[in-house]
Design a protein around this motif. Sequence first.
Motif, PDB file in Angstrom:
ATOM      1  N   ALA A  64      32.292 -21.109  28.960  1.00 39.69           N
ATOM      2  CA  ALA A  64      33.426 -20.379  29.539  1.00 39.69           C
ATOM      3  C   ALA A  64      33.905 -19.250  28.640  1.00 39.69           C
ATOM      4  O   ALA A  64      34.489 -18.269  29.121  1.00 39.69           O
ATOM      5  N   GLY A  65      33.669 -19.352  27.341  1.00 39.82           N
ATOM      6  CA  GLY A  65      34.156 -18.337  26.410  1.00 39.82           C
ATOM      7  C   GLY A  65      33.290 -17.098  26.311  1.00 39.82           C
ATOM      8  O   GLY A  65      33.673 -16.129  25.646  1.00 39.82           O
ATOM      9  N   VAL A  66      32.122 -17.094  26.948  1.00 44.51           N
ATOM     10  CA  VAL A  66      31.226 -15.936  26.870  1.00 44.51           C
ATOM     11  C   VAL A  66      31.560 -14.970  28.003  1.00 44.51           C
ATOM     12  O   VAL A  66      31.528 -15.351  29.172  1.00 44.51           O
ATOM     13  N   PRO A  67      31.896 -13.715  27.699  1.00 37.65           N
ATOM     14  CA  PRO A  67      32.273 -12.753  28.748  1.00 37.65           C
ATOM     15  C   PRO A  67      31.062 -12.230  29.524  1.00 37.65           C
ATOM     16  O   PRO A  67      29.933 -12.287  29.043  1.00 37.65           O
ATOM     17  N   TRP A  68      31.335 -11.714  30.721  1.00 34.10           N
ATOM     18  CA  TRP A  68      30.311 -11.163  31.591  1.00 34.10           C
ATOM     19  C   TRP A  68      30.587  -9.686  31.843  1.00 34.10           C
ATOM     20  O   TRP A  68      31.721  -9.227  31.725  1.00 34.10           O
ATOM     21  N   SER A  69      29.544  -8.965  32.189  1.00 37.03           N
ATOM     22  CA  SER A  69      29.661  -7.542  32.499  1.00 37.03           C
ATOM     23  C   SER A  69      28.902  -7.224  33.776  1.00 37.03           C
ATOM     24  O   SER A  69      27.935  -7.906  34.123  1.00 37.03           O
ATOM     25  N   VAL A  70      29.354  -6.192  34.464  1.00 32.35           N
ATOM     26  CA  VAL A  70      28.631  -5.636  35.612  1.00 32.35           C
ATOM     27  C   VAL A  70      27.987  -4.337  35.144  1.00 32.35           C
ATOM     28  O   VAL A  70      28.674  -3.423  34.696  1.00 32.35           O
ATOM     29  N   LEU A  71      26.671  -4.263  35.212  1.00 34.22           N
ATOM     30  CA  LEU A  71      25.926  -3.112  34.711  1.00 34.22           C
ATOM     31  C   LEU A  71      25.243  -2.389  35.855  1.00 34.22           C
ATOM     32  O   LEU A  71      24.775  -3.007  36.809  1.00 34.22           O
ATOM     33  N   LYS A  72      25.181  -1.090  35.727  1.00 34.68           N
ATOM     34  CA  LYS A  72      24.509  -0.255  36.720  1.00 34.68           C
ATOM     35  C   LYS A  72      23.320   0.431  36.072  1.00 34.68           C
ATOM     36  O   LYS A  72      23.453   1.078  35.034  1.00 34.68           O
ATOM     37  N   ARG A  73      22.164   0.266  36.685  1.00 42.38           N
ATOM     38  CA  ARG A  73      20.950   0.897  36.171  1.00 42.38           C
ATOM     39  C   ARG A  73      20.930   2.352  36.591  1.00 42.38           C
ATOM     40  O   ARG A  73      21.068   2.677  37.771  1.00 42.38           O
ATOM     41  N   GLY A  74      20.721   3.219  35.606  1.00 43.76           N
ATOM     42  CA  GLY A  74      20.623   4.645  35.898  1.00 43.76           C
ATOM     43  C   GLY A  74      19.239   5.171  35.612  1.00 43.76           C
ATOM     44  O   GLY A  74      18.278   4.419  35.434  1.00 43.76           O
ATOM     45  N   LYS A  75      19.136   6.482  35.580  1.00 46.97           N
ATOM     46  CA  LYS A  75      17.855   7.102  35.271  1.00 46.97           C
ATOM     47  C   LYS A  75      17.509   6.879  33.802  1.00 46.97           C
ATOM     48  O   LYS A  75      18.377   6.658  32.960  1.00 46.97           O
ATOM     49  N   ASP A  76      16.219   6.985  33.494  1.00 50.46           N
ATOM     50  CA  ASP A  76      15.733   6.804  32.124  1.00 50.46           C
ATOM     51  C   ASP A  76      16.155   5.459  31.537  1.00 50.46           C
ATOM     52  O   ASP A  76      16.399   5.335  30.329  1.00 50.46           O
ATOM     53  N   GLY A 331      24.188  -3.806  45.972  1.00 55.87           N
ATOM     54  CA  GLY A 331      23.166  -2.790  45.717  1.00 55.87           C
ATOM     55  C   GLY A 331      22.164  -3.253  44.679  1.00 55.87           C
ATOM     56  O   GLY A 331      22.493  -4.030  43.772  1.00 55.87           O
ATOM     57  N   ASN A 332      20.945  -2.763  44.809  1.00 52.69           N
ATOM     58  CA  ASN A 332      19.869  -3.173  43.898  1.00 52.69           C
ATOM     59  C   ASN A 332      20.014  -2.597  42.502  1.00 52.69           C
ATOM     60  O   ASN A 332      19.321  -3.032  41.582  1.00 52.69           O
ATOM     61  N   ASP A 333      20.890  -1.592  42.334  1.00 51.38           N
ATOM     62  CA  ASP A 333      21.060  -0.983  41.013  1.00 51.38           C
ATOM     63  C   ASP A 333      22.130  -1.673  40.185  1.00 51.38           C
ATOM     64  O   ASP A 333      22.386  -1.293  39.046  1.00 51.38           O
ATOM     65  N   LEU A 334      22.770  -2.713  40.743  1.00 50.59           N
ATOM     66  CA  LEU A 334      23.814  -3.440  40.021  1.00 50.59           C
ATOM     67  C   LEU A 334      23.321  -4.833  39.651  1.00 50.59           C
ATOM     68  O   LEU A 334      22.570  -5.460  40.411  1.00 50.59           O
ATOM     69  N   TYR A 335      23.749  -5.307  38.495  1.00 51.42           N
ATOM     70  CA  TYR A 335      23.420  -6.682  38.119  1.00 51.42           C
ATOM     71  C   TYR A 335      24.437  -7.209  37.116  1.00 51.42           C
ATOM     72  O   TYR A 335      25.108  -6.445  36.417  1.00 51.42           O
ATOM     73  N   LEU A 336      24.542  -8.523  37.089  1.00 52.21           N
ATOM     74  CA  LEU A 336      25.437  -9.220  36.168  1.00 52.21           C
ATOM     75  C   LEU A 336      24.681  -9.632  34.919  1.00 52.21           C
ATOM     76  O   LEU A 336      23.514  -9.988  34.973  1.00 52.21           O
ATOM     77  N   ASP A 337      25.383  -9.603  33.790  1.00 55.13           N
ATOM     78  CA  ASP A 337      24.798 -10.107  32.558  1.00 55.13           C
ATOM     79  C   ASP A 337      25.924 -10.562  31.640  1.00 55.13           C
ATOM     80  O   ASP A 337      27.046 -10.055  31.703  1.00 55.13           O
ATOM     81  N   TYR A 338      25.634 -11.542  30.817  1.00 54.88           N
ATOM     82  CA  TYR A 338      26.627 -12.025  29.856  1.00 54.88           C
ATOM     83  C   TYR A 338      26.451 -11.289  28.530  1.00 54.88           C
ATOM     84  O   TYR A 338      25.389 -10.742  28.239  1.00 54.88           O
ATOM     85  N   ASN A 339      27.515 -11.279  27.743  1.00 56.03           N
ATOM     86  CA  ASN A 339      27.518 -10.532  26.489  1.00 56.03           C
ATOM     87  C   ASN A 339      27.485 -11.508  25.317  1.00 56.03           C
ATOM     88  O   ASN A 339      28.507 -12.033  24.894  1.00 56.03           O
ATOM     89  N   SER A 340      26.289 -11.751  24.806  1.00 53.37           N
ATOM     90  CA  SER A 340      26.149 -12.692  23.691  1.00 53.37           C
ATOM     91  C   SER A 340      26.669 -12.119  22.379  1.00 53.37           C
ATOM     92  O   SER A 340      26.850 -12.861  21.404  1.00 53.37           O
ATOM     93  N   ASN A 341      26.913 -10.808  22.328  1.00 57.06           N
ATOM     94  CA  ASN A 341      27.439 -10.203  21.098  1.00 57.06           C
ATOM     95  C   ASN A 341      28.857 -10.657  20.789  1.00 57.06           C
ATOM     96  O   ASN A 341      29.351 -10.456  19.680  1.00 57.06           O
ATOM     97  N   GLU A 342      29.529 -11.270  21.769  1.00 56.37           N
ATOM     98  CA  GLU A 342      30.892 -11.730  21.557  1.00 56.37           C
ATOM     99  C   GLU A 342      30.951 -13.155  21.009  1.00 56.37           C
ATOM    100  O   GLU A 342      32.028 -13.685  20.792  1.00 56.37           O
ATOM    101  N   ILE A 343      29.798 -13.782  20.795  1.00 51.88           N
ATOM    102  CA  ILE A 343      29.767 -15.159  20.309  1.00 51.88           C
ATOM    103  C   ILE A 343      29.886 -15.169  18.790  1.00 51.88           C
ATOM    104  O   ILE A 343      28.987 -14.703  18.080  1.00 51.88           O
TER     105      ILE A 343
END
Length: 385
Positions: A64-76, A331-343
């Motif tokens: 529960a303490g690990v935060p999540w982010s919504v990321l959008k894939r762009g060009k390159d 949309g296919n360009d969006l995805y969820l991921d957790y941020n392990s850098n906050e651990i």
Amino acid sequence: NLFNRLFRKPEAKSLSNPYTSVYPFAGSATWNLGSVNHSAYIREGYAGNPYVFRCVSLIAQATAGVPWSVLKRGKDRQEEALSNHPLMTLIKRPNPGMGRSQFFELLTAQSLVYGNCYLLKVSSEYSKLPIGLYLLDPGQIRVEKNIYGEPRYLCNKQEYSAEEVLHLKRLNLSNPDSGMSPLTPASKSIDLNNESRTWNKSLLENGARLSGALLSKSSLTDADYERAKTELREQYQGASNAGGVLLLEGDLSWQAMSMTPDDASWVDGQKITVREIAAAFGVPSTLLGDPEASTLANYKESRKSLYQDVVLPWLDYLRDELNPFIASPFGNDLYLDYNSNEIEALAEDRTEVADRSVKLYSGGIITANEAREQNGLPRILNDLA
């Protein structure tokens, strides 16, 4: 033609009941793989054993303490974090009664105790986009599949389709349709641990002796026998009467028949069962108060091990299951991921990775983008920089 008549797909509507039960409600056996008694798992396993409770709490709270982010894939292959996106709002507040931390803590705890977790997705009537996530009670779920393998979920007289419910389950080779809780392989150790503590409590209530005998040189009447038992129980048993002096009348004498906890290997048995319970959950026994391994260095390594061996693999599984369930509709360009850098427990490892990346980049072995990827940072535009 004959080929089509023989091999065509049968129509489901021609079947009176096309669904068959995958696994039923809770059965009567306490520790039976085929018929899990959910109330017993809660009562005897989770609520009745401090070490199981601690294992579940450690893993659930760490997740529960690990935060999540919504990321959008762009060009390159660039990525952009979207802090104000509706999907991020959904993750921060899955439903009116729960925030992100409480939601993921309960989700993880359910999966550990029951082996299964069921997420109900509520979508907008107009856009069909997910606007709410709820956790169904695993103890009240009935799963059925039709002849094509399509599941439906029955809970409290409500029926839900596979598009509405995400079934998260722990690995279970005996029944892939239903997850297996760590309580199942740890069940005997849990029973032994519970019984040993009950036994020790009984010892204390009886003056720290297993038993004893009142010896009489002559026969006792039934009334004298019952009176002796009553006086012993009321005046000499229990913690408040510990150390009292036994006063005997007539020809009575006391013969102790005691067995110390050491004689019964009670202490060693406790240690073994605690370590077996910890092993079933993947939690280092140091975090459960194991006195033989409780040093500061061991504690730090144990916290790191908890994340690396248990929490991060579970978060990987959640990410891979949640993305097609709630992120894909946006949309296919969006995805969820957790941020392990906050651990915090993995901070030293991240420092080592950063130092190594800098050295490799300075030596011209890797590019800046490769160094950034190794440290969980988004790519920059110029790949050769």
